[in-house]
Design a protein around this motif. Structure first.
Motif, mmCIF file in Angstrom:
data_model
loop_
_atom_site.group_PDB
_atom_site.id
_atom_site.type_symbol
_atom_site.label_atom_id
_atom_site.label_comp_id
_atom_site.label_asym_id
_atom_site.label_seq_id
_atom_site.Cartn_x
_atom_site.Cartn_y
_atom_site.Cartn_z
ATOM 1 N N ILE A 1 0.834 -1.203 0.000
ATOM 2 C CA ILE A 1 0.000 0.000 0.000
ATOM 3 C C ILE A 1 0.869 1.254 0.000
ATOM 4 O O ILE A 1 0.618 2.205 -0.740
ATOM 5 C CB ILE A 1 -0.990 -0.015 1.185
ATOM 6 N N TRP B 1 2.378 1.665 -3.491
ATOM 7 C CA TRP B 1 1.369 2.188 -4.425
ATOM 8 C C TRP B 1 1.037 3.644 -4.131
ATOM 9 O O TRP B 1 0.739 4.427 -5.040
ATOM 10 C CB TRP B 1 0.091 1.327 -4.405
ATOM 11 N N GLU B 2 1.073 4.024 -2.859
ATOM 12 C CA GLU B 2 0.840 5.432 -2.519
ATOM 13 C C GLU B 2 1.838 6.330 -3.227
ATOM 14 O O GLU B 2 1.471 7.362 -3.790
ATOM 15 C CB GLU B 2 0.986 5.641 -1.006
ATOM 16 N N LEU C 1 1.093 6.352 -7.061
ATOM 17 C CA LEU C 1 -0.110 7.106 -7.445
ATOM 18 C C LEU C 1 0.035 8.594 -7.152
ATOM 19 O O LEU C 1 -0.402 9.429 -7.946
ATOM 20 C CB LEU C 1 -1.344 6.546 -6.723
ATOM 21 N N ARG C 2 0.625 8.947 -5.999
ATOM 22 C CA ARG C 2 0.810 10.371 -5.684
ATOM 23 C C ARG C 2 1.661 11.060 -6.753
ATOM 24 O O ARG C 2 1.446 12.217 -7.073
ATOM 25 C CB ARG C 2 1.499 10.542 -4.328
ATOM 26 N N ASP D 1 1.855 5.724 -12.414
ATOM 27 C CA ASP D 1 1.210 4.466 -12.805
ATOM 28 C C ASP D 1 0.971 4.328 -14.300
ATOM 29 O O ASP D 1 1.053 3.233 -14.841
ATOM 30 C CB ASP D 1 -0.091 4.248 -12.025
#
Lengths: 242, 242
Positions: A122, A125-126, A129-130, A134
């Motif tokens: 997580i 992925w944070e 994505l931030r 992606d």
């Protein structure tokens, strides 16, 4: 012929170590500002020691820091640390210099891209994505999610299989000689060591597994093109030899 | 004579419920935007149900949401939810309308101020420090830190003792009739029910414990002054009676 380029995440695509250092300094500063009865240097050194013992993903750093400093538990001081830490992480999260240009360049040249990283899925992925990274990548492989950590060969094998390529058709780019370079070379990938940040002089006993060493990420497209051309020449020669 | 005014934190000083609703909506929106294969309303309703079962401080809401929707575990979707949730909480954290004016007014009039709240101590201090409310208050009492929850009389007794006042010299202001109003009245404090937000029509069976009901926090200074004058008149009379 190269078809896929894999990148490590922390300190290869994302400027993680520098960010973590800023965040830790700001956290201690804010704790002192809110009454922590210890000077900055003492508290900061204690925090660094704690992190080297418990790892950087330990969630109770600030609580434990108070215990190590023989101070009573105090949620106000912990909150002051947490706030400054998070504010810094949110405000200063950055890619390593040149990352977007490199990814765009490789993508335009027709290479498919992947991430192979360790760490909490997580949290990883944070960051992705931030930073809106992606869209550049076809696949993201995170070790804690797959149940194996780099340099275990399984994470590299899973990545190759999912992308449908042979090891010789893939390049791995990363800042850690052991996890990234030795790991990828074990299964036969081409390897590019990004000599950067706090790992620049570590694990040098694995240097022999690096096909290339770079200090600027923007050299990656040229290297990948070079490997592709080499591959083509070699298969041309093979044709002639028949 | 009133000497101390205590305030509850969530939905009395800090506009918590409205913020939480916005944060949850933005979280679901961002999860859908990143590929969650469910429509907004279905996912949002499922999240509300989950929160009503597990409580609002549960740290694995988004993980559990996927399980409840019969979806595979997916760190990218969870990260998308976490990011939007935190961004909203950081960007939109607000005090209830009029709070700073009320606190300044009471402080200038010579009353000492305290907070008596339930909840995780670090998270509660985070809200207080982010909003820079700490300078207004002499003391902050957080139930999870003291080991008792409102309306247990012990948290109110501890607060009175620490501030060195009798129950009749203190006022408790809060949005919950059960925890704040019934709790404070048990030990003999003056009580002001702030009829606000999602608790405006709840726990009405405890309405009899509220000395005052207000819908605007800015009425607090007038009420406190009124109670002080009353007390003075009463002690004047007592003096005359001697």
């Amino acid at each position: 012929m190269i078809k896929v380029v894999f990148f490590d995440l922390d300190d290869t695509l994302v400027d993680t170590s520098r960010l973590a250092e800023m965040a830790r300094r700001n956290a201690i500063e804010n704790m002192v500002r809110h009454g922590l009865p210890v000077d900055f240097d003492t508290a900061y050194q204690e925090l660094l020691e704690l992190i080297s013992e418990y790892g950087s993903n330990f969630s109770r750093h600030f609580d434990y820091l108070l215990r190590r400093l023989d101070l009573p538990s105090n949620p106000k001081w912990v909150a002051a640390g947490v706030i400054a830490y998070h504010n810094t992480k949110f405000a200063y999260l950055r890619t390593v210099k040149g990352v977007r240009r490199v990814l765009l360049d490789l993508q335009r040249a027709g290479y498919r891209l992947g991430i192979i990283t360790d760490g909490d899925p997580i949290k990883q992925w944070e960051k992705i994505l931030r930073l809106e990274l992606d869209a550049y990548f076809d696949e993201v492989f995170i070790s804690d999610y797959l149940g194996v950590k780099k340099p275990h060969r399984k994470i590299f094998e899973k990545a190759l299989k999912k992308m449908g390529v042979e090891p010789g058709e893939a390049v791995m780019v990363g800042d850690r000689l052991y996890s990234d370079i030795y790991g990828a070379k074990q299964v036969g990938m081409n390897t590019v060591w990004f000599r950067y940040g706090k790992r620049a002089d570590r694990e040098l006993e694995y240097l022999e597994y690096a096909d290339f060493t770079i200090e600027n990420l923007e050299e990656v497209p040229r290297i990948v093109r070079g490997l592709s051309d080499e591959g083509e020449e070699r298969s041309d020669k093979e044709v002639h030899a028949d």
